[in-house]
Design an enzyme around this catalytic site. Sequence first.
Site, PDB file in Angstrom:
ATOM      1  N   HIS A   1     -77.440 -57.194  -9.659  1.00  0.00           N
ATOM      2  CA  HIS A   1     -78.660 -57.601  -9.859  1.00  0.00           C
ATOM      3  C   HIS A   1     -78.965 -58.058  -8.488  1.00  0.00           C
ATOM      4  O   HIS A   1     -80.323 -57.848  -8.165  1.00  0.00           O
ATOM      5  CB  HIS A   1     -78.779 -58.834 -10.974  1.00  0.00           C
ATOM      6  CG  HIS A   1     -79.915 -59.543 -11.083  1.00  0.00           C
ATOM      7  ND1 HIS A   1     -80.816 -58.951 -12.320  1.00  0.00           N
ATOM      8  CD2 HIS A   1     -80.644 -60.410 -10.582  1.00  0.00           C
ATOM      9  CE1 HIS A   1     -81.742 -59.859 -12.307  1.00  0.00           C
ATOM     10  NE2 HIS A   1     -81.781 -60.718 -11.113  1.00  0.00           N
ATOM     11  N   GLU A   2     -78.651 -59.141  -8.022  1.00  0.00           N
ATOM     12  CA  GLU A   2     -79.061 -59.541  -6.530  1.00  0.00           C
ATOM     13  C   GLU A   2     -79.272 -58.588  -5.574  1.00  0.00           C
ATOM     14  O   GLU A   2     -80.050 -58.541  -4.798  1.00  0.00           O
ATOM     15  CB  GLU A   2     -78.124 -60.733  -6.166  1.00  0.00           C
ATOM     16  CG  GLU A   2     -78.094 -62.078  -7.120  1.00  0.00           C
ATOM     17  CD  GLU A   2     -79.362 -62.395  -7.576  1.00  0.00           C
ATOM     18  OE1 GLU A   2     -80.365 -62.399  -6.461  1.00  0.00           O
ATOM     19  OE2 GLU A   2     -79.610 -63.114  -8.731  1.00  0.00           O
TER      20      GLU A   2
END
Length: 677
Positions: A466-467
């Site tokens: 995600h990051e």
Amino acid sequence: MTNPFFAAWTTPYEAPPFDLIQTADFKPAYIEALEQHKREIAAIGDNPAAPSFDNTIAALERSGKPLRRVDAVFGQLSSAVTDEQLQAVERDVVLLVARHWNSIFLDPKLFARIDALYQQRQSLGLDPEALRVLERYHLDFVRSGARLTDAERERFGAIVERLAALGTQFGQNVLADEQETVFALSEAEMAGLPDFARSAAAETARDRKLNSPFAVTPSRSSVEPVLHFARDRAVREKVWRAFVQRGANGNKNDNSKVIEEIVSLRAEQARLLGYESYAAYKLADSMAGTPAAARGLLEQVWDGGRKKAEADRTALQELALSEGQSAPLEAWDWRYYAEKLRGGRYDFDENELKPYLQLERVVEATFFVAGQLFGLTFNPRADIVGYHPDVRVWEAVREGRVVGLFYGDYFARPGKRSGAWMTSFREQSRIDGEQIPFIVNTCNFNKPPEGQPALLSLDEARTVFHEMGHGLHGLLSNVTYPRISGTSVVRDFVELPSQLYEHWLEAAPVLARFTHVETGEPVPEALLDRMRAARTANSGFATVEFVSSAILDMDYHSQPMQGTVADFEREVLASIDMPREIALRHASTHFLHLFSGDGYAAGYYSYLWSEVLDADGFGAFKEARDPFDPATAKRLYDYIYSSGGSRDFAEAFRLFRGRDPDVTALLEGRGLVEAQS
């Protein structure tokens, strides 16, 4: 010694020289940078020449470079390695910075120049990107009070300054509650926890210098393993209560009154700008457009999520009874029995995956996907200094050219706020020559003992992806102007690149890269089959805890707040028939997304809005029968990852997908299609 912010940075790519930067440098650096920016803004506003794009908008884009530099570095350090001295500086400078930006946005001469250009924008001969920048600047100023009367501007400015101070106080209070509370646990109290959790708890006890073999704090990374695996119900309860009560303990860190004032001031701010509510103000510049549209999506998903959670609740209660727990199921029981239920239904224990999900290999997998999709490679740069020994740096290369630096900071520690986030030390632009971005990914995984590999849960591995999705949104940015660079997009679009990137974690070519930490064997196909079968296990719980938090956010910012924070929260949850056994993912008093700054205020729904986009968007690769299909990847690069805020966001999605998004993929992904019917 010379303040490093007053000198040229001779580091590779002019990266921040963290080995030279001291806490004492920040306040004088801020004061000087603010003064310099003030002079630059005055020169633009006082320019006797008729307004032009170059002498007004481009000049604004070129201004404030020293301020952006100190602000970017300080923002990350005050979140990731803070202490009492840094927090004191934060309290001092937050008002200086808020007052400074107020003076810019409320400057009538400056706005008059921007407005004159905006009114004649179609006749200026601007290219599409420059036109977009002009339109965004005009909107920024209007939404920041530029059209208010003198008296209204004064009040608006005071509100902005007070909100800045309150947001800082809120975040520092949550961090203090997390740092000041620690539970020493015995061997018996740790019964049931797997080795990875025991090692992390032992490390916490050593870090806190406790005369105890194990310890946990109220931060999410420390609490989750206890709630999932601790056999001792009393231990689960006390840890859960500390977790959900952060910022609501009636001590000096209590955030209840802070929230009341923030909500009141935001409502007043919106009224000054002509909106009926703060939610209406925030969503006017979003893909959703209105609170009703956002609320409609939340309610559409809520119904199916609650029905699925209620069905699971019955099964969990029966399981608890079968194991001798006569007391009713409580919130601190849910995760524990959900693990057992998943194991019974699908023969899947997520801990079986952890030996394959080494942090190093997961990070490498994110690099692999970036290479397959976008042609990126990542080269370690041990010679570039990070702001903490845990921080590592890579240079990102595409088509033979370095396009950015990537900083990875993955472990929890004292002085670091919980959660995961992406930020930057410098954004991409080429207004004055190519400026590569410096992107930071920050997580809070439990750090293993020295010499042992960090093993992640499946959810933590998704967080890394995600990051990195956010990170790629910054690294691949390919625009001219800083105002529309990278993640400078509306709130309910910004999570699309990050949530979309999560899908590649479970792509077959990626899973094939993970091997057992001890044997080196690949993940058994039978285990992967069980993982896929269990994908929607407990999705009702996950949907309820998230959507309830998003509805709470929307209600705080769309209707008058009656009574105390605790009263308001109870009334909102009662109005949606919240299952008693599930807690909000973020209770009000530690809801950093909402009240530590205003980034996600009236915008927490955006994760779900973006999930509609990402679930449908990944469908394009499924339809191509190739998770790295070159044609689809090129559209993804052209219209999503590289374009920043250079075009309308709905248009950007259509250009990538070929049509508007469809909610069906989200409902299917969460296993809610049957529950909806």
